[in-house]
Design a protein around this motif. Structure first.
Motif, PDB file in Angstrom:
ATOM      1  N   LEU A 189      40.116  29.140  14.386  1.00  0.00           N
ATOM      2  CA  LEU A 189      41.485  29.613  14.160  1.00  0.00           C
ATOM      3  C   LEU A 189      41.525  30.643  13.035  1.00  0.00           C
ATOM      4  CD1 LEU A 189      43.534  26.285  14.499  1.00  0.00           C
ATOM      5  CD2 LEU A 189      43.315  28.139  16.171  1.00  0.00           C
ATOM      6  N   ARG A 190      40.690  30.460  12.031  1.00  0.00           N
ATOM      7  CA  ARG A 190      40.606  31.453  10.953  1.00  0.00           C
ATOM      8  C   ARG A 190      40.055  32.768  11.484  1.00  0.00           C
ATOM      9  NH1 ARG A 190      37.938  27.259   6.618  1.00  0.00           N
ATOM     10  NH2 ARG A 190      39.882  26.282   5.892  1.00  0.00           N
ATOM     11  N   MET A 191      39.081  32.687  12.379  1.00  0.00           N
ATOM     12  CA  MET A 191      38.529  33.901  12.977  1.00  0.00           C
ATOM     13  C   MET A 191      39.595  34.635  13.779  1.00  0.00           C
ATOM     14  SD  MET A 191      34.783  32.493  14.244  1.00  0.00           S
ATOM     15  CE  MET A 191      34.306  34.074  14.945  1.00  0.00           C
ATOM     16  N   LEU A 192      40.455  33.883  14.468  1.00  0.00           N
ATOM     17  CA  LEU A 192      41.520  34.506  15.249  1.00  0.00           C
ATOM     18  C   LEU A 192      42.552  35.192  14.355  1.00  0.00           C
ATOM     19  CD1 LEU A 192      42.153  31.785  17.989  1.00  0.00           C
ATOM     20  CD2 LEU A 192      41.143  34.045  18.320  1.00  0.00           C
ATOM     21  N   GLY A 193      42.570  34.834  13.087  1.00  0.00           N
ATOM     22  CA  GLY A 193      43.486  35.475  12.154  1.00  0.00           C
ATOM     23  C   GLY A 193      42.982  36.803  11.629  1.00  0.00           C
ATOM     24  N   ASN A 194      41.771  37.190  12.027  1.00  0.00           N
ATOM     25  CA  ASN A 194      41.181  38.457  11.597  1.00  0.00           C
ATOM     26  C   ASN A 194      41.588  39.558  12.572  1.00  0.00           C
ATOM     27  OD1 ASN A 194      39.624  40.584  10.738  1.00  0.00           O
ATOM     28  ND2 ASN A 194      37.654  39.635  11.255  1.00  0.00           N
ATOM     29  N   LYS A 195      42.425  40.479  12.130  1.00  0.00           N
ATOM     30  CA  LYS A 195      42.923  41.525  13.026  1.00  0.00           C
ATOM     31  C   LYS A 195      41.840  42.516  13.433  1.00  0.00           C
ATOM     32  CE  LYS A 195      44.615  44.461   9.225  1.00  0.00           C
ATOM     33  NZ  LYS A 195      45.808  45.158   8.680  1.00  0.00           N
ATOM     34  N   TYR A 196      40.696  42.481  12.753  1.00  0.00           N
ATOM     35  CA  TYR A 196      39.597  43.388  13.095  1.00  0.00           C
ATOM     36  C   TYR A 196      38.582  42.728  14.031  1.00  0.00           C
ATOM     37  CZ  TYR A 196      41.495  45.973   9.143  1.00  0.00           C
ATOM     38  OH  TYR A 196      42.337  46.647   8.291  1.00  0.00           O
ATOM     39  N   LEU A 197      38.918  41.571  14.561  1.00  0.00           N
ATOM     40  CA  LEU A 197      38.028  40.861  15.473  1.00  0.00           C
ATOM     41  C   LEU A 197      37.772  41.707  16.719  1.00  0.00           C
ATOM     42  CD1 LEU A 197      36.654  38.021  15.888  1.00  0.00           C
ATOM     43  CD2 LEU A 197      38.694  37.399  17.194  1.00  0.00           C
ATOM     44  N   ALA A 198      36.538  41.693  17.200  1.00  0.00           N
ATOM     45  CA  ALA A 198      36.188  42.459  18.398  1.00  0.00           C
ATOM     46  C   ALA A 198      37.049  42.024  19.579  1.00  0.00           C
ATOM     47  CB  ALA A 198      34.708  42.264  18.726  1.00  0.00           C
ATOM     48  N   VAL A 199      37.493  42.987  20.366  1.00  0.00           N
ATOM     49  CA  VAL A 199      38.416  42.722  21.470  1.00  0.00           C
ATOM     50  C   VAL A 199      37.860  41.689  22.443  1.00  0.00           C
ATOM     51  CG1 VAL A 199      39.604  43.744  23.447  1.00  0.00           C
ATOM     52  CG2 VAL A 199      39.430  45.022  21.305  1.00  0.00           C
ATOM     53  N   GLU A 200      36.558  41.784  22.742  1.00  0.00           N
ATOM     54  CA  GLU A 200      35.968  40.890  23.733  1.00  0.00           C
ATOM     55  C   GLU A 200      35.871  39.440  23.256  1.00  0.00           C
ATOM     56  OE1 GLU A 200      32.569  42.824  21.431  1.00  0.00           O
ATOM     57  OE2 GLU A 200      34.485  43.431  22.327  1.00  0.00           O
ATOM     58  N   LYS A 201      36.147  39.201  21.972  1.00  0.00           N
ATOM     59  CA  LYS A 201      36.061  37.836  21.446  1.00  0.00           C
ATOM     60  C   LYS A 201      37.397  37.103  21.441  1.00  0.00           C
ATOM     61  CE  LYS A 201      32.021  38.294  18.393  1.00  0.00           C
ATOM     62  NZ  LYS A 201      31.527  38.067  17.009  1.00  0.00           N
ATOM     63  N   TRP A 202      38.499  37.816  21.612  1.00  0.00           N
ATOM     64  CA  TRP A 202      39.811  37.183  21.485  1.00  0.00           C
ATOM     65  C   TRP A 202      40.000  36.039  22.473  1.00  0.00           C
ATOM     66  CZ3 TRP A 202      42.912  37.488  17.502  1.00  0.00           C
ATOM     67  CH2 TRP A 202      42.875  38.609  16.672  1.00  0.00           C
ATOM     68  N   LEU A 203      39.771  36.303  23.746  1.00  0.00           N
ATOM     69  CA  LEU A 203      40.018  35.277  24.759  1.00  0.00           C
ATOM     70  C   LEU A 203      39.062  34.093  24.634  1.00  0.00           C
ATOM     71  CD1 LEU A 203      41.647  34.306  27.140  1.00  0.00           C
ATOM     72  CD2 LEU A 203      40.193  35.675  28.652  1.00  0.00           C
ATOM     73  N   PRO A 204      37.745  34.303  24.528  1.00  0.00           N
ATOM     74  CA  PRO A 204      36.845  33.145  24.368  1.00  0.00           C
ATOM     75  C   PRO A 204      37.177  32.300  23.144  1.00  0.00           C
ATOM     76  CG  PRO A 204      35.584  35.104  24.920  1.00  0.00           C
ATOM     77  CD  PRO A 204      36.984  35.565  24.648  1.00  0.00           C
ATOM     78  N   LEU A 205      37.481  32.966  22.024  1.00  0.00           N
ATOM     79  CA  LEU A 205      37.782  32.213  20.806  1.00  0.00           C
ATOM     80  C   LEU A 205      39.131  31.498  20.893  1.00  0.00           C
ATOM     81  CD1 LEU A 205      36.497  34.594  17.974  1.00  0.00           C
ATOM     82  CD2 LEU A 205      35.454  32.489  18.825  1.00  0.00           C
ATOM     83  N   ALA A 206      40.024  31.979  21.740  1.00  0.00           N
ATOM     84  CA  ALA A 206      41.310  31.294  21.921  1.00  0.00           C
ATOM     85  C   ALA A 206      41.159  30.073  22.818  1.00  0.00           C
ATOM     86  CB  ALA A 206      42.329  32.260  22.521  1.00  0.00           C
ATOM     87  N   LEU A 207      40.241  30.132  23.762  1.00  0.00           N
ATOM     88  CA  LEU A 207      40.046  29.017  24.687  1.00  0.00           C
ATOM     89  C   LEU A 207      39.380  27.818  24.014  1.00  0.00           C
ATOM     90  CD1 LEU A 207      38.898  31.048  27.819  1.00  0.00           C
ATOM     91  CD2 LEU A 207      40.973  29.657  27.651  1.00  0.00           C
TER      92      LEU A 207
END
Length: 309
Positions: A189-207
């Motif tokens: 959840l902390r990683m998801l709070g990083n607005k510079y997170l790579a686009v391809e990681k958003w969905l896997p990290l949310a699941l």
């Protein structure tokens, strides 16, 4: 340089043991809430019920249920993905129902869950949790979990049930820079709070938080399950996986007497002893049972109102 054996993750597909056999699909709704019509089953009045786990008036009074599932994770994921394509993908998948649950107004009630566990009926149904609420019996099964959550509850495919296979932790290495087993849902959840997170990681990290933090948690600190992380190598299949069935098989066995006990032990007494302690643990998604009960009571109220008109 080849990777050492210690760097490999054992990806365990769910095996179909005798204790985890379920119907190929949720049973038809013969009577979704049997007690609402004064029936335990066809032709049997509600006054004729199986015996209860505890005698009437002898229910545990000091039980505190420790629920690992954290419903606030759903809101955290929604807030992190607001306005993103990844959120649109989730809302078009089986996980849509989670974001529509009234979790803001209905947090886990440890007292209520403990009360329901203490009032369970002793039946031969290994994948149905029967309990009494007032004079009426109610059933919580795969069918009810599907109705409450909207999750996919289909039978596991062959590839879902095949034997274990050892593969390198490919997705773990792509998503994280730590050793296998060192990441928790809170870290994600902390990683998801990083607005510079790579686009391809958003969905896997949310699941990952939805599965390991809400539906199928199995540890107090919500450590990630390496098997689930590796399943993200194919996001499309991950979204189509029967997470409702997976969650059900993580949740309900803890409600019921154990299938395997030590020699000379009585499974019913083992359950009574566990529920008579000051604390007991619930894995999986007990909130589904709580929401099911509220749904049933709302239906009962409507039926009562109609009958008095």
């Amino acid at each position: 340089m080849t990777k050492s054996k210690q760097s490999e993750t054992t990806v365990r597909r769910r095996t179909r043991s005798a204790g985890e056999e379920l119907p190929e699909c949720p049973p038809a709704k013969q009577q979704r809430y049997p007690g609402m019509w004064g029936q335990f089953s066809d032709g049997v009045p509600s006054s004729v019920l199986p015996r209860t786990l505890f005698a009437y008036g002898a229910y545990p009074t000091k039980l505190r249920v420790n629920i690992y599932s954290k419903s606030h994770v759903i809101g955290s994921v929604a807030a992190a993905l607001r306005g993103m394509v990844a959120m649109d993908t989730l809302m078009a998948s089986q996980f849509r129902g989670l974001f529509e649950l009234p979790v803001v107004r209905c947090q886990n009630s440890t007292k209520l869950i403990g009360c329901l566990l203490s009032r369970q009926l002793v039946t031969a149904c290994r994948h149905e949790f029967w309990f009494t609420f007032g004079p009426d019996p109610l059933r919580f099964s795969l069918d009810e979990l599907r109705d409450v959550t909207g999750l996919n509850c289909r039978a596991f495919d062959v590839q879902d049930s095949e034997a274990s296979e050892s593969v390198p932790p490919t997705m773990w290495n792509k998503l994280f820079d730590t050793a296998v087993g060192k990441i928790t849902v809170l870290s994600v959840l902390r990683m998801l709070g990083n607005k510079y997170l790579a686009v391809e990681k958003w969905l896997p990290l949310a699941l990952i938080p939805l599965v390991d933090g809400v539906l199928c948690p199995s540890s107090k600190d919500l450590k990630l399950t390496p098997r689930y992380v590796e399943m993200l190598s194919d996001v499309e299949n991950f979204l189509a996986y029967p997470w409702g069935r997976e969650s059900f098989l993580t949740t309900v066995p803890r409600f019921l007497p154990p299938l395997v006990v030590a020699p000379r032990e009585n499974p019913l007494q083992v359950t009574r002893d566990r529920l008579s302690q000051k604390t007991t643990v619930c894995y999986g998604f007990p909130l589904a049972l709580q929401l099911f009960l509220f749904d049933a009571l709302a239906l009962r109220s409507r039926l009562f109102s109609q009958s008095t008109k």
